[in-house]
Scaffold this motif. Sequence first.
Motif, mmCIF file in Angstrom:
data_model
loop_
_atom_site.group_PDB
_atom_site.id
_atom_site.type_symbol
_atom_site.label_atom_id
_atom_site.label_comp_id
_atom_site.label_asym_id
_atom_site.label_seq_id
_atom_site.Cartn_x
_atom_site.Cartn_y
_atom_site.Cartn_z
ATOM 1 N N LYS A 9 -2.560 -2.484 11.486
ATOM 2 C CA LYS A 9 -2.988 -1.152 11.918
ATOM 3 C C LYS A 9 -2.273 -0.731 13.205
ATOM 4 C CE LYS A 9 -7.296 1.489 12.402
ATOM 5 N NZ LYS A 9 -8.785 1.395 12.354
ATOM 6 N N GLN A 10 -2.095 -1.687 14.128
ATOM 7 C CA GLN A 10 -1.416 -1.381 15.386
ATOM 8 C C GLN A 10 0.067 -1.097 15.165
ATOM 9 O OE1 GLN A 10 -2.467 -4.883 17.569
ATOM 10 N NE2 GLN A 10 -4.581 -4.224 17.876
ATOM 11 N N LEU A 11 0.676 -1.810 14.256
ATOM 12 C CA LEU A 11 2.077 -1.545 13.934
ATOM 13 C C LEU A 11 2.241 -0.162 13.314
ATOM 14 C CD1 LEU A 11 3.079 -5.035 12.477
ATOM 15 C CD2 LEU A 11 3.923 -4.034 14.608
ATOM 16 N N ALA A 12 1.299 0.199 12.447
ATOM 17 C CA ALA A 12 1.335 1.528 11.840
ATOM 18 C C ALA A 12 1.140 2.611 12.892
ATOM 19 C CB ALA A 12 0.277 1.630 10.744
ATOM 20 N N ALA A 13 0.275 2.349 13.878
ATOM 21 C CA ALA A 13 0.054 3.322 14.948
ATOM 22 C C ALA A 13 1.308 3.527 15.786
ATOM 23 C CB ALA A 13 -1.108 2.855 15.831
ATOM 24 N N LYS A 14 2.184 2.520 15.807
ATOM 25 C CA LYS A 14 3.448 2.613 16.537
ATOM 26 C C LYS A 14 4.462 3.461 15.770
ATOM 27 C CE LYS A 14 6.788 -0.583 18.713
ATOM 28 N NZ LYS A 14 6.519 -0.331 20.139
ATOM 29 N N GLY A 15 4.122 3.800 14.525
ATOM 30 C CA GLY A 15 4.996 4.620 13.689
ATOM 31 C C GLY A 15 5.662 3.851 12.575
ATOM 32 N N ALA A 16 5.527 2.513 12.595
ATOM 33 C CA ALA A 16 6.197 1.674 11.606
ATOM 34 C C ALA A 16 5.422 1.647 10.289
ATOM 35 C CB ALA A 16 6.345 0.253 12.136
ATOM 36 N N ARG A 17 6.136 1.300 9.233
ATOM 37 C CA ARG A 17 5.489 1.020 7.957
ATOM 38 C C ARG A 17 5.411 -0.489 7.790
ATOM 39 N NH1 ARG A 17 7.230 2.916 1.798
ATOM 40 N NH2 ARG A 17 5.503 1.849 0.750
ATOM 41 N N PRO A 18 4.218 -1.084 7.915
ATOM 42 C CA PRO A 18 4.113 -2.528 7.722
ATOM 43 C C PRO A 18 4.057 -2.883 6.238
ATOM 44 C CG PRO A 18 1.985 -1.634 8.376
ATOM 45 C CD PRO A 18 2.949 -0.476 8.351
ATOM 46 N N VAL A 19 4.770 -3.919 5.866
ATOM 47 C CA VAL A 19 4.742 -4.442 4.501
ATOM 48 C C VAL A 19 4.449 -5.937 4.599
ATOM 49 C CG1 VAL A 19 6.101 -4.950 2.434
ATOM 50 C CG2 VAL A 19 6.311 -2.726 3.558
ATOM 51 N N MET B 290 -5.928 0.898 5.347
ATOM 52 C CA MET B 290 -4.660 1.402 4.799
ATOM 53 C C MET B 290 -4.669 1.165 3.290
ATOM 54 S SD MET B 290 -2.273 -0.321 7.779
ATOM 55 C CE MET B 290 -0.723 0.220 7.084
ATOM 56 N N PRO B 291 -5.214 2.104 2.515
ATOM 57 C CA PRO B 291 -5.346 1.890 1.065
ATOM 58 C C PRO B 291 -4.025 1.760 0.323
ATOM 59 C CG PRO B 291 -5.862 4.169 1.656
ATOM 60 C CD PRO B 291 -5.744 3.413 2.941
ATOM 61 N N ASP B 292 -2.927 2.229 0.933
ATOM 62 C CA ASP B 292 -1.614 2.147 0.285
ATOM 63 C C ASP B 292 -0.767 0.992 0.831
ATOM 64 O OD1 ASP B 292 -2.206 4.407 -1.237
ATOM 65 O OD2 ASP B 292 -1.498 5.755 0.342
ATOM 66 N N LEU B 293 -1.373 0.102 1.591
ATOM 67 C CA LEU B 293 -0.636 -1.028 2.154
ATOM 68 C C LEU B 293 0.065 -1.800 1.043
ATOM 69 C CD1 LEU B 293 0.004 -2.945 4.590
ATOM 70 C CD2 LEU B 293 -2.076 -4.198 3.933
ATOM 71 N N LEU B 294 1.365 -2.039 1.222
ATOM 72 C CA LEU B 294 2.146 -2.755 0.225
ATOM 73 C C LEU B 294 2.119 -4.247 0.527
ATOM 74 C CD1 LEU B 294 4.030 -2.607 -2.235
ATOM 75 C CD2 LEU B 294 5.946 -2.278 -0.634
ATOM 76 N N VAL B 295 1.708 -5.036 -0.465
ATOM 77 C CA VAL B 295 1.699 -6.501 -0.370
ATOM 78 C C VAL B 295 2.598 -7.034 -1.477
ATOM 79 C CG1 VAL B 295 0.322 -8.608 -0.439
ATOM 80 C CG2 VAL B 295 -0.625 -6.535 0.615
ATOM 81 N N LEU B 296 3.686 -7.683 -1.105
ATOM 82 C CA LEU B 296 4.650 -8.205 -2.067
ATOM 83 C C LEU B 296 4.454 -9.706 -2.220
ATOM 84 C CD1 LEU B 296 7.821 -6.274 -0.842
ATOM 85 C CD2 LEU B 296 6.339 -5.703 -2.767
ATOM 86 N N ASP B 297 4.246 -10.138 -3.450
ATOM 87 C CA ASP B 297 3.963 -11.543 -3.737
ATOM 88 C C ASP B 297 5.221 -12.242 -4.232
ATOM 89 O OD1 ASP B 297 2.939 -13.986 -4.390
ATOM 90 O OD2 ASP B 297 1.626 -13.277 -6.003
ATOM 91 N N TYR B 298 5.835 -13.070 -3.363
ATOM 92 C CA TYR B 298 7.040 -13.815 -3.711
ATOM 93 C C TYR B 298 6.749 -15.314 -3.865
ATOM 94 C CZ TYR B 298 9.638 -9.663 -2.131
ATOM 95 O OH TYR B 298 10.130 -8.388 -1.969
ATOM 96 N N ARG B 299 5.502 -15.687 -4.023
ATOM 97 C CA ARG B 299 5.167 -17.115 -4.015
ATOM 98 C C ARG B 299 5.910 -17.893 -5.104
ATOM 99 N NH1 ARG B 299 -0.464 -17.774 -5.159
ATOM 100 N NH2 ARG B 299 -0.187 -15.800 -6.251
#
Length: 368
Positions: free
Chosen positions: A263-273, A305-314
């Motif tokens: 949330k703090q990264l998003a507030a800085k303007g970034a898109r966190p993934v 953040m309902p649209d938060l992208l979580v990429l699963d590379y396990r």
Amino acid sequence: MALARLSNLRPLIRLGIWLVIWAVVVNLALRGLSATPVLGWLPDRQTGTGFDTDNRERIAGAEAEYRNGLARADKRLGAIVGISNIREAVDLDLMNRQLGRGWRFIGLAGAGAGAASIVDNARLLEQSQLKPDLVIVGTAPLQLLDGLLPGAYTPPAPSRADQAKQAAKDLLWMKARRRDVSVSTERALLDVRARLFQAFDVHLPTQDTQTPWRSMLRVMGTERSPDEVFTNGVTWAASFGAFDQAAYERSAKAPAMLAATLKQLAAKGARPVVVLTPEHSLLRSREPAQIALTIEQRLRSESGMPDLLVLDYRSAVPDTGFVDLVHLNSNGSKQFTPLLVRDIQRLRWRGLPLATPRVEPPANSIAN
């Protein structure tokens, strides 16, 4: 006859004794000097303080390049944050080459365990003047367990044999600090090579060890650990609930900490993934079947953040690509990085990069 043979061996015995004495003297000297400025420059990767220092230097260098106009502000800025599982997984040089036209990535992943360490490394970026468009936050299911938070986990007592081995390693300075010496020596040699090329006007590619965009440090020291490291790792993961769905459901602090950082990264303007990093099948096959979905839903809810992208590379890298259960070797890193690049290229962006200077209209201008 025996006395004659012993007499012939005496010079070798004396030499061996002197070599042992000198080894002890040199080891004691190095241990003493390590607490002084003479060897104080050597980064300490074992405790993670060296990574923290390195990341601060990268941030300061990047800020200076943007401030002095040395970094192109028309490229989007990306950052990699987290701990060793993402640090060893991403080949930053390869990523920057493949995304070089439109992106520039900085690597800020350090060391530690669990969500608290991820948050600590991300905080350096949050507090900086950098304006990243994208922040890749590397994590793994077990890092979202409260059992890995500071003070929550007590590792099993090592056996006497393991205690003796560790004591011997700690006593031998070169053994304990071999990775620090190796990394620092390599950087120093590359610096000397670059200066020689410059002095003799040699136009050959050489690695810049001072640039803030340099590749993240790889310190595993081997391409594959012994089998017992894998089996012991499974036992360790099971000891704090990594294979128990209920343990994830009970964990409240770790997911909340990571969600707050997002949330703090998003507030800085970034898109966190969020990136779930590759895992060896011995670990992955024992985790709860729906753990990736559980993490995605939890982080979306906790962060708001309902649209938060979580990429699963396990499961993205075969078992041959691992040093141990969670760290990729050099081949595994080269297999994983293009997959991450591919998914970054699929993201859609609007507007100028955040680092692009905004031209403010004059105060007395009249809007039409």
